[in-house]
Design a protein around this motif. Structure first.
Motif, PDB file in Angstrom:
ATOM      1  N   ARG A 142       0.852  -1.263   0.121  1.00 30.76           N
ATOM      2  CA  ARG A 142       0.033  -0.212   0.192  1.00 30.76           C
ATOM      3  C   ARG A 142       0.870   1.200  -0.050  1.00 30.76           C
ATOM      4  O   ARG A 142       1.797   1.308   0.744  1.00 30.76           O
ATOM      5  CB  ARG A 142      -0.889   0.121   1.144  1.00 30.76           C
ATOM      6  CG  ARG A 142      -1.776   1.494   1.458  1.00 30.76           C
ATOM      7  CD  ARG A 142      -2.709   1.096   2.867  1.00 30.76           C
ATOM      8  NE  ARG A 142      -3.336   2.047   2.900  1.00 30.76           N
ATOM      9  CZ  ARG A 142      -3.120   3.437   3.629  1.00 30.76           C
ATOM     10  NH1 ARG A 142      -1.658   3.428   4.087  1.00 30.76           N
ATOM     11  NH2 ARG A 142      -3.971   4.261   3.829  1.00 30.76           N
ATOM     12  N   LEU A 143       0.505   2.170  -0.930  1.00 31.28           N
ATOM     13  CA  LEU A 143       1.413   3.539  -1.033  1.00 31.28           C
ATOM     14  C   LEU A 143       0.384   4.649  -1.233  1.00 31.28           C
ATOM     15  O   LEU A 143      -0.020   5.064  -2.204  1.00 31.28           O
ATOM     16  CB  LEU A 143       2.370   3.304  -2.163  1.00 31.28           C
ATOM     17  CG  LEU A 143       3.148   4.481  -2.393  1.00 31.28           C
ATOM     18  CD1 LEU A 143       4.169   4.773  -1.384  1.00 31.28           C
ATOM     19  CD2 LEU A 143       3.979   4.286  -3.845  1.00 31.28           C
ATOM     20  N   PRO A 144       0.296   5.558  -0.134  1.00 30.42           N
ATOM     21  CA  PRO A 144      -0.398   6.566  -0.355  1.00 30.42           C
ATOM     22  C   PRO A 144       0.114   7.683  -1.221  1.00 30.42           C
ATOM     23  O   PRO A 144       1.231   7.975  -1.333  1.00 30.42           O
ATOM     24  CB  PRO A 144      -0.494   7.278   1.035  1.00 30.42           C
ATOM     25  CG  PRO A 144      -0.404   6.123   2.061  1.00 30.42           C
ATOM     26  CD  PRO A 144       0.831   5.188   1.400  1.00 30.42           C
ATOM     27  N   LEU A 145      -0.562   8.058  -2.121  1.00 29.99           N
ATOM     28  CA  LEU A 145      -0.352   8.963  -3.399  1.00 29.99           C
ATOM     29  C   LEU A 145       0.383   9.947  -2.956  1.00 29.99           C
ATOM     30  O   LEU A 145       1.351  10.736  -3.388  1.00 29.99           O
ATOM     31  CB  LEU A 145      -1.494   9.336  -4.291  1.00 29.99           C
ATOM     32  CG  LEU A 145      -2.235   8.060  -5.050  1.00 29.99           C
ATOM     33  CD1 LEU A 145      -3.074   8.711  -6.099  1.00 29.99           C
ATOM     34  CD2 LEU A 145      -1.230   7.112  -5.389  1.00 29.99           C
ATOM     35  N   GLU A 146      -0.169  10.567  -1.766  1.00 28.63           N
ATOM     36  CA  GLU A 146       0.764  11.646  -1.207  1.00 28.63           C
ATOM     37  C   GLU A 146       2.281  11.609  -0.805  1.00 28.63           C
ATOM     38  O   GLU A 146       2.998  12.245  -1.327  1.00 28.63           O
ATOM     39  CB  GLU A 146      -0.084  12.428   0.032  1.00 28.63           C
ATOM     40  CG  GLU A 146       0.527  13.746   0.419  1.00 28.63           C
ATOM     41  CD  GLU A 146      -0.337  14.084   1.641  1.00 28.63           C
ATOM     42  OE1 GLU A 146       0.378  15.178   2.630  1.00 28.63           O
ATOM     43  OE2 GLU A 146      -1.445  13.933   1.949  1.00 28.63           O
ATOM     44  N   ALA A 147       2.329  10.295  -0.347  1.00 30.11           N
ATOM     45  CA  ALA A 147       3.722   9.729   0.333  1.00 30.11           C
ATOM     46  C   ALA A 147       4.501   9.605  -1.098  1.00 30.11           C
ATOM     47  O   ALA A 147       5.635   9.839  -1.097  1.00 30.11           O
ATOM     48  CB  ALA A 147       3.451   8.880   1.095  1.00 30.11           C
ATOM     49  N   ALA A 148       3.863   8.864  -2.116  1.00 25.26           N
ATOM     50  CA  ALA A 148       4.600   8.744  -3.273  1.00 25.26           C
ATOM     51  C   ALA A 148       5.108   9.720  -3.884  1.00 25.26           C
ATOM     52  O   ALA A 148       6.152  10.051  -4.495  1.00 25.26           O
ATOM     53  CB  ALA A 148       3.914   7.578  -4.362  1.00 25.26           C
ATOM     54  N   ALA A 149       4.259  10.746  -4.023  1.00 22.92           N
ATOM     55  CA  ALA A 149       4.645  12.144  -4.736  1.00 22.92           C
ATOM     56  C   ALA A 149       5.762  12.711  -3.899  1.00 22.92           C
ATOM     57  O   ALA A 149       6.707  13.237  -4.275  1.00 22.92           O
ATOM     58  CB  ALA A 149       3.445  13.081  -4.648  1.00 22.92           C
ATOM     59  N   ALA A 150       5.762  12.781  -2.573  1.00 20.96           N
ATOM     60  CA  ALA A 150       6.554  13.437  -1.656  1.00 20.96           C
ATOM     61  C   ALA A 150       8.134  12.481  -1.896  1.00 20.96           C
ATOM     62  O   ALA A 150       9.196  13.298  -1.849  1.00 20.96           O
ATOM     63  CB  ALA A 150       6.302  13.198  -0.244  1.00 20.96           C
ATOM     64  N   ALA A 151       8.155  11.218  -2.286  1.00 20.11           N
ATOM     65  CA  ALA A 151       9.255  10.555  -2.511  1.00 20.11           C
ATOM     66  C   ALA A 151       9.685  10.584  -4.012  1.00 20.11           C
ATOM     67  O   ALA A 151      10.947  10.199  -4.157  1.00 20.11           O
ATOM     68  CB  ALA A 151       9.014   9.095  -2.347  1.00 20.11           C
ATOM     69  N   ALA A 271      -4.401  -8.833   3.070  1.00 19.07           N
ATOM     70  CA  ALA A 271      -3.388  -9.068   2.224  1.00 19.07           C
ATOM     71  C   ALA A 271      -2.532  -8.060   1.865  1.00 19.07           C
ATOM     72  O   ALA A 271      -1.536  -8.050   1.044  1.00 19.07           O
ATOM     73  CB  ALA A 271      -3.945  -9.762   0.861  1.00 19.07           C
ATOM     74  N   VAL A 272      -2.796  -6.808   2.695  1.00 20.03           N
ATOM     75  CA  VAL A 272      -1.938  -5.669   2.320  1.00 20.03           C
ATOM     76  C   VAL A 272      -0.852  -5.367   3.319  1.00 20.03           C
ATOM     77  O   VAL A 272      -1.246  -5.573   4.523  1.00 20.03           O
ATOM     78  CB  VAL A 272      -3.053  -4.653   2.118  1.00 20.03           C
ATOM     79  CG1 VAL A 272      -2.225  -3.170   2.060  1.00 20.03           C
ATOM     80  CG2 VAL A 272      -4.065  -4.825   1.065  1.00 20.03           C
ATOM     81  N   ALA A 273       0.247  -4.795   2.816  1.00 18.37           N
ATOM     82  CA  ALA A 273       1.159  -4.571   3.770  1.00 18.37           C
ATOM     83  C   ALA A 273       1.671  -3.070   3.302  1.00 18.37           C
ATOM     84  O   ALA A 273       1.663  -2.669   2.309  1.00 18.37           O
ATOM     85  CB  ALA A 273       2.407  -5.490   3.716  1.00 18.37           C
ATOM     86  N   GLU A 274       2.068  -2.441   4.446  1.00 25.20           N
ATOM     87  CA  GLU A 274       2.700  -0.795   3.938  1.00 25.20           C
ATOM     88  C   GLU A 274       4.044  -1.177   3.508  1.00 25.20           C
ATOM     89  O   GLU A 274       4.905  -2.114   3.646  1.00 25.20           O
ATOM     90  CB  GLU A 274       2.967  -0.466   5.403  1.00 25.20           C
ATOM     91  CG  GLU A 274       1.551   0.060   6.254  1.00 25.20           C
ATOM     92  CD  GLU A 274       0.753   1.045   5.644  1.00 25.20           C
ATOM     93  OE1 GLU A 274       0.971   1.815   4.794  1.00 25.20           O
ATOM     94  OE2 GLU A 274      -0.679   0.707   5.630  1.00 25.20           O
ATOM     95  N   LEU A 275       4.406   0.086   2.296  1.00 25.45           N
ATOM     96  CA  LEU A 275       5.469  -0.146   1.872  1.00 25.45           C
ATOM     97  C   LEU A 275       6.570   0.359   2.560  1.00 25.45           C
ATOM     98  O   LEU A 275       6.359   1.505   3.350  1.00 25.45           O
ATOM     99  CB  LEU A 275       5.410   0.881   0.678  1.00 25.45           C
ATOM    100  CG  LEU A 275       6.743   0.924  -0.339  1.00 25.45           C
ATOM    101  CD1 LEU A 275       6.709  -0.283  -1.079  1.00 25.45           C
ATOM    102  CD2 LEU A 275       6.567   1.894  -1.339  1.00 25.45           C
TER     103      LEU A 275
END
Length: 288
Positions: A142-151, A271-275
């Motif tokens: 799971r990857l929140p889009l806000e966190a992905a953009a910040a990365a 079935a979901v893990a945090e990235l």
């Protein structure tokens, strides 16, 4: 450089080109909101009096009005040393709900589970990825889009609806080309170029990232060929991208079943893990 480093360089470049080409006309991102104002094509009526340039711009409005569709694409990327890579995929999107589901087939050496198959779901501002190197069969990260953009990951490139909006940034060199059959539809063709820096200016401020600006400046403009149905809705968009290092890529994206119902559900939470922090499930953004 060690052999492993050379292999990483060779595989990263085609992936970067494929990602850039997939977003190509999108200038690496675009907002999902429809542009305001009345357009002749937005009413559903088709006029034969539109110029080639106007048809291409109208197609962006028509796709925005339709809101949802299914899609399939193939991206062929070639590295400067001549080594190639192919990425293909299919799925569906709902622009109003900002939802996407996508099944990707990556090159055999991409390091993914499930034989190069990656499934992506965008729903509720979260990206869920299964089949990436971090997951096992039936598992998701799971990857929140806000966190992905910040990365630094340009998540807007994952939405195929985005590139159609950037057809509004076409140059005035658009010309009509011969019609072809696309999935049983007699489609009129139009070719031209898109100024990526101008397209970038259409994005919300938060999406005009340094990576997107650098990529747009490096590439400059991209040639495209668009095919539309009798209602001026896009049915195929082909984009070519050349890289300053000598690589190239071509992406052909088909759009069909415009206006169909699209439902994207988040995976089973069990079935979901945090990235893990600092790791990206699909590439590292356009600048990688």
């Amino acid at each position: 450089m060690h052999t492993t480093d050379r292999q990483t360089t060779r595989t990263t470049r085609p992936r970067r080109l494929a990602l850039l080409a997939t977003s190509g006309a999108a200038a690496l991102a675009v907002g999902l909101s429809a542009c305001g104002g009345e357009d002749p094509a937005a009413t559903g009526a088709v006029t034969t009096e539109l110029s080639a340039y106007e048809v291409v711009q109208a197609s962006a409005e028509r796709s925005s009005t339709a809101g949802s569709a299914k899609f399939a694409f193939t991206a062929e990327a070639t590295a400067p040393d001549g080594e190639g890579a192919t990425v293909s995929g299919e799925g569906a999107f709902d622009a109003a709900e900002e939802e996407v589901r996508l099944q990707l087939t990556l090159p055999a050496d991409a390091g993914t589970a499930a034989g190069g198959q990656v499934e992506l779901r965008l729903v509720d501002d979260v990206a869920y990825v299964s089949g990436a190197p971090l997951t096992g069969q039936g598992q998701w990260v799971r990857l929140p889009l806000e966190a992905a953009a910040a990365a630094g990951l340009d998540t807007a490139t994952l939405d195929p609806a985005h590139q159609l909006e950037q057809l509004r940034a076409v140059a005035d060199d658009v010309r009509e080309v011969p019609s072809i059959d696309v999935r049983g539809v007699e489609a009129r063709g139009f070719s031209g170029t898109i100024d990526l820096q101008e397209a970038l200016q259409q994005l919300p401020a938060e999406q005009r990232t340094a990576e997107a600006e650098q990529a747009a400046a490096e590439v400059g403009s991209v040639p495209f060929t668009l095919y539309v149905d009798e209602e001026n809705r896009p049915v195929r968009l082909v984009v070519q991208v050349a890289d300053l290092d000598g690589g190239s890529a071509e992406v052909s994206m088909d759009y069909y079943d415009w206006g169909s119902d699209v439902d994207v559900d988040a995976p089973d939470p069990a079935a979901v893990a945090e990235l893990p922090a600092g790791q990206m499930p699909v590439g590292q953004g356009a600048g990688a």
